[in-house]
Design an enzyme around this catalytic site. Structure first.
Site, short mmCIF file in Angstrom:
data_model
loop_
_atom_site.label_atom_id
_atom_site.label_comp_id
_atom_site.label_asym_id
_atom_site.label_seq_id
_atom_site.Cartn_x
_atom_site.Cartn_y
_atom_site.Cartn_z
N ASP A 1 -11.09 10.97 12.62
CA ASP A 1 -10.92 10.72 11.19
C ASP A 1 -11.62 9.42 10.78
OD1 ASP A 1 -10.11 11.41 8.66
OD2 ASP A 1 -8.08 10.59 8.86
N GLY B 1 0.82 -1.21 0.00
CA GLY B 1 0.00 0.00 0.00
C GLY B 1 0.86 1.25 0.00
N GLY C 1 0.47 5.72 0.45
CA GLY C 1 -0.37 6.88 0.74
C GLY C 1 0.48 8.10 0.97
N GLY C 2 -0.17 9.17 1.43
CA GLY C 2 0.56 10.40 1.67
C GLY C 2 1.62 10.25 2.74
N TYR C 3 1.41 9.31 3.65
CA TYR C 3 2.36 9.09 4.73
C TYR C 3 3.62 8.40 4.23
CZ TYR C 3 4.27 7.16 9.07
OH TYR C 3 5.09 6.83 10.09
N GLY C 4 3.45 7.49 3.28
CA GLY C 4 4.57 6.70 2.79
C GLY C 4 4.06 5.37 2.28
N LYS C 5 4.85 4.33 2.49
CA LYS C 5 4.49 3.01 2.02
C LYS C 5 4.25 2.06 3.19
CE LYS C 5 6.56 2.94 -2.60
NZ LYS C 5 7.42 2.18 -3.53
N VAL C 6 3.46 1.02 2.90
CA VAL C 6 3.20 -0.02 3.89
C VAL C 6 3.74 -1.34 3.34
CG1 VAL C 6 1.46 -1.21 5.27
CG2 VAL C 6 1.11 1.17 4.60
#
Length: 966
Positions: A767, A650, A652-657
């Site tokens: 959220d 995955g 997202g804006g945070y980074g990768k998973v």
């Protein structure tokens, strides 16, 4: 002066020696296991001593001091099953499958195991009659005795197994008929809760009694193929409206007409009547709109024109009607059915002009040999370039003998080789040792091997690799979700065997090791023998025959050699007890002096975390990490295989998973920040603090974190089925019907209610949205992503003045206007989520706000409140949406403009529970996501194993999680 440490060590060693001969396991169970092992020439390596529970004997699972499970598939054991099995009075699961040299008669004493739930003896060599005493096992749920050498008749006493779910006696040498009750003895007609009758490939005979079927039965699989049944098919078959797979094929003495009420079976997907001697008219399949596979070839039906139902079955993939005296022109629409793959119509009286225009791109084979076709017209649309076989038609005698379609094999593309899992070797593959194979991930190891048999697949195109890729992916997901060390799955050489089963070779490769250990094989084999793994729906029912797995270094020991060394082992154990105790005590002393107490270790962790120059979310200066483990960067690098692309699950804006596997075998999801990510230090620390203090089945669990070498990473439990948002948009492949959606929102509501009402101090998530609700293996909801969360404080204040944060579309307008955050802000967001669940629309898209759309369209005087146009079409007919109006009322209460008018989450939970009961959506005993996968939009979804199968019987395995990055 205190007591000398060495005196303590001495006393401890004496006590240890005194207790060395005692065991925790119930002596009756120990005696029983030793008696069973005495009849085997081989047994697992650590079956020594007298304490199987404490010593964790391979394949043995205990509850307290009692043996409750034996799982020893593919261990190469030979011999017999001793009557000592009766000693294990608490036994619930017995699985000795795939031990081909394990045979002899089953002991009648097995009928004394009144707590037995699973009796699985697949692929052994048991002989003799099936003991009638098995009918005494009132708690039996799974009975799998297939692929042995049992003889005699089916004991009528098995009709007493009222809890039986899975009943498999296939592939034996059973004779006689199907027993029915007569007032004094039970029969199979009593098994109204059983969903699976698998009796194929035997020598069963006689007529099929009409009393055996009733409208009370819940059968979904009825497999009576490859037997010697005679007489006609009883009309009571039409009462089985839940039936999905029906096989009567290859019963050469089955005669008479097919019941006219057959088309009551509207759930039937696979229908096999080939190679019988049935007479009367060709069955009318009109209205059977779930059918995907139909084979009625080689019967004695009266001559007929082409049936009208030919072109009215949208999900149809395979139509086999050979040698049935059907006349008339082949309907052009038959070739255009969207799912059609194979048409076998050889040996009929089909005539006139064959016209093919705009054929389905799925169509691979049309076999019309030996008919009366005089002309062929290929339409102006998309030309048909796949296999067309016309030999034996007048068309081929009219100067067309050289036409490729008139050859024996017809016109076709070059034949594709049998399917084989692709290799991911980027360069020249390594050379493996003689006992190893190269895995799909290009690693040399010793796989667990065997053969999969699919008894009624819903497709016929074996050149379509997507089917087999789905099979590999879902199987690997199942193994990983149960924390088994599986690296990859390989499938090869699928083909249809003489019994019309789809066979293929299976290889399961180990992860992080050259070969599986004994416990690994016990677990992996059990997943397949116990039907824990459920394939994609189109594959239908299956069974597996595993091969013997040869463990390294001769770890399987013979019983005789072990007995010869037993006195020596006991002597060494007792004699060395004092030494062991002394070393243990010395180690403890040294460890304590070097490391300090666990409390000191925890304090150091707290001190390390406190050194972060970020604001804490709690009232104390040090963040509370309560059980969350601190990982080094190198540890996480190792468990994710250097953050490999293969483990990327995955972004997202945070980074990768990334998916990772801890040394303990636990699967985790590692969320790694990247430079410039949308989540900063405060959010990182907030999530650690809050998730480490909450523990609830509907809240994602934090395993640990990393703040090392300039990296910020969070480590969560691994959840395999993505987010609710992905399911609603179709990206995850998980199909959520109305009842499943209710269970998901109920789980999410319970998680939020826990945060508001039971967490200390209470937590506001801030959220809530569909991408922050994860779905585990059982489609249980887990609330995730606590980076924006806030504590209400320990003084009991009900609101917080804070900067507005959240996701547009879900954001509480009252909070947005006043900057006053309360628990009712989460309620508003949850109300939006409720509306998203029934509409499958983004809350805010192109200026359209789902809350306003629903409010503006609601008309309580109309059915479904007049919201037909807004509802997700995938929900189906309105008659199936019990409780929808109450659901909408609740959602609209949650999105009231004023927070005081919104219900608290505890009340929301109670109301959803009431709606769940109205809809009959109480959670099934063991529903898995694989039961909900919808792979073909143009096919009526079918679940071969139902949505309410018994418990997974996996014997453990960690809950799972995939984290959705922001």
């Amino acid at each position: 002066m205190g007591v000398s440490p060495w005196i303590i060590v001495f006393l401890f060693s004496v006590l240890l020696q005194g207790f060395a001969t005692l065991a925790d396991t119930n002596i009756q169970d120990t005696s029983g296991l030793n008696g069973i092992a005495a009849n085997w020439d081989t047994k697992p390596s650590n079956w020594v001593g007298n304490d199987p529970c404490t010593d964790k004997w391979i394949g043995i699972i205990c509850t307290g001091n009692r043996v409750t499970s034996i799982r020893l598939s593919s261990f190469g054991m030979s011999g017999t099953l001793s009557g000592d099995i009766q000693s294990l009075s608490e036994l619930q699961y017995l699985d000795l499958s795939y031990n081909k040299k394990l045979g002899g008669s089953l002991p009648p004493s097995i009928g004394t195991l009144t707590k037995l739930q699973n009796l699985i003896l697949v692929g052994c060599s048991f002989t003799g009659e099936i003991p009638k005493e098995i009918g005494q096992l009132s708690n039996l749920i799974f009975l799998s005795l297939n692929s042995n050498k049992f003889t005699g008749s089916i004991p009528p006493s098995l009709g007493s197994l009222s809890k039986l779910y899975w009943f498999d006696l296939a592939d034996n040498q059973l004779t006689g008929g199907l027993p029915i009750s007569n007032g004094t003895t039970p029969g199979l007609d009593n098994l109204t809760n059983t969903k699976h009758f698998h009796f194929g490939i035997n020598q069963l005979s006689g007529s099929i009694p009409s009393q055996i079927f009733s409208s009370n039965m819940k059968l979904i699989h009825l497999l009576l193929d490859n037997n010697k049944f005679s007489g006609s098919i009883p009309s009571t078959l039409g009462l089985l409206k839940t039936l999905e797979v029906l096989r009567f094929d290859s019963n050469a003495q089955l005669t008479g007409s097919v019941p006219t009420n057959l088309n009551n079976l509207t759930s039937l997907a696979e229908f096999h009547l080939a190679n019988c001697n049935l007479t009367g008219p060709l069955p009318d399949l009109t209205g059977m709109n779930s059918l995907s596979f139909v084979d009625m070839s080689n019967n004695s039906f009266s001559a007929s024109d082409v049936p009208t139902w030919f072109t009215t079955l949208p999900p149809l993939t395979s139509l086999y009607l050979e040698n049935l005296r059907i006349s008339g022109e082949v309907p052009q629409g038959l070739f255009s059915l969207s799912s059609i793959q194979t048409l076998r119509l050889r040996g009929n009286r089909l005539n006139g002009t064959l016209s093919i225009a705009d054929p389905s791109n799925q169509l691979q084979l049309v076999d019309l040999r030996d008919n009366a076709i005089t002309a062929v017209t290929i339409g102006a649309g998309t030309p048909y370039k796949k296999t067309l076989m016309l030999a034996g038609n007048p068309f081929c005698n009219q100067g067309n003998s050289d036409d490729a379609r008139c050859k024996a094999t017809g016109q076709s593309n070059p034949a594709l080789p049998p399917y084989k899992t692709a290799s991911n070797c980027a360069a020249l593959p390594p050379t493996c040792h003689s006992n190893q194979l190269l895995s799909p991930n290009c690693i040399c190891s010793v796989p667990y091997r065997g053969t999969l048999f699919f008894r009624s697949p819903g497709f016929s195109d074996l050149t379509n690799s997507s089917y087999f890729i789905q099979l590999e992916n879902t199987m690997k997901t199942k193994f990983l979700s149960l924390s088994l060390p599986v690296d990859s799955i390989s499938i090869r050489d699928p083909f249809v065997d003489i019994n019309n089963n789809l066979e293929m070779s299976l290889e399961v490769y180990p992860s992080g090791k050259v070969q599986f250990g004994e416990q690994d094989i016990s677990d992996v084999a059990f997943i397949l023998s116990n039907q824990t793994y459920k394939p994609p729906p189109t594959f239908g029912p299956y069974y597996f025959i595993g091969q013997y797995y040869s463990f390294a270094n001769g770890v399987l020991q013979t019983s005789k050699s072990k007995k010869n060394h037993l006195p020596l082992i006991v002597g060494v154990a007792v004699g060395g007890a004092a030494v062991v105790a002394a070393l243990l005590a010395l180690t403890i002393c040294i460890t304590r002096r070097k490391k300090g107490s666990p409390k000191q270790t925890e304090d150091r962790s707290q001190s390390y975390v406190s050194s972060w120059d970020i604001k804490s979310t709690s009232t104390s200066t040090a963040p509370q990490v309560r059980g969350a483990r601190m990982f080094s960067f190198d540890e996480l690098k190792k468990i994710t295989n250097n953050f490999s692309e293969a483990n990327d699950i995955g972004t997202g804006g945070y980074g990768k998973v990334y998916r990772g596997t801890l040394p303990t075998g636990q699967l985790v999801a590692v969320k790694r920040s990247q430079q410039g990510s949308l989540q900063g230090n405060l959010e990182f620390r907030t999530e650690i603090e809050l998730l480490s203090r909450v523990h609830h089945k509907n809240v994602v669990s934090l395993v640990g974190f990393c703040f090392d070498q300039g990296e910020q990473m969070l480590v969560y439990e691994y959840v395999p089925n993505g987010t609710l948002k992905e399911s609603l948009t179709g990206k995850s492949g998980v199909r959520l019907d109305w009842k499943r959606r209710l269970r998901v929102v109920l789980g999410a509501a319970k998680g939020i209610a826990y945060l508001h009402e039971l967490a200390e101090p209470p937590i506001i998530h801030r959220d809530i949205k569909s991408s922050n609700v994860l779905l585990d293996e059982r489609l249980n909801a887990k609330v995730s992503d606590f980076g924006l969360s806030k504590l209400l404080g320990e003084d009991g204040r009900g609101q917080i003045t804070t900067q507005v944060k959240g996701t547009m579309g879900y954001l509480d307008p009252e909070y947005y206007m006043t900057q006053q955050l309360t628990d009712k802000s989460d309620v508003y967001s949850f109300g939006v989520l409720l509306l998203e669940v029934i509409t499958a629309k983004k809350p805010l898209e192109r200026g359209r706000y789902v809350v306003n759309e629903v409010k503006g369209a609601v008309d309580r005087r109309k059915d479904m409140y007049g919201l037909h146009e807004l509802l997700d079409p995938a929900l189906g007919a309105s008659s199936a949406l019990a409780g929808l109006e109450q659901y909408i009322d609740l959602a609209l209460r949650c999105v009231e403009e004023s927070g005081v008018q919104r219900p608290p989450m505890g009340e929301v939970v109670s109301e959803i529970e009431r709606i769940v009961k109205m809809a009959g959506a109480g959670a099934p005993i063991a529903e898995s996501a694989s039961d909900s996968m919808s792979y073909y939009a143009n096919r009526t979804p079918r679940h071969p194993y139902g949505g309410d199968s018994p418990s997974d019987y996996s014997g453990g395995g960690l809950p799972s999680t995939r984290v959705e990055p922001k």
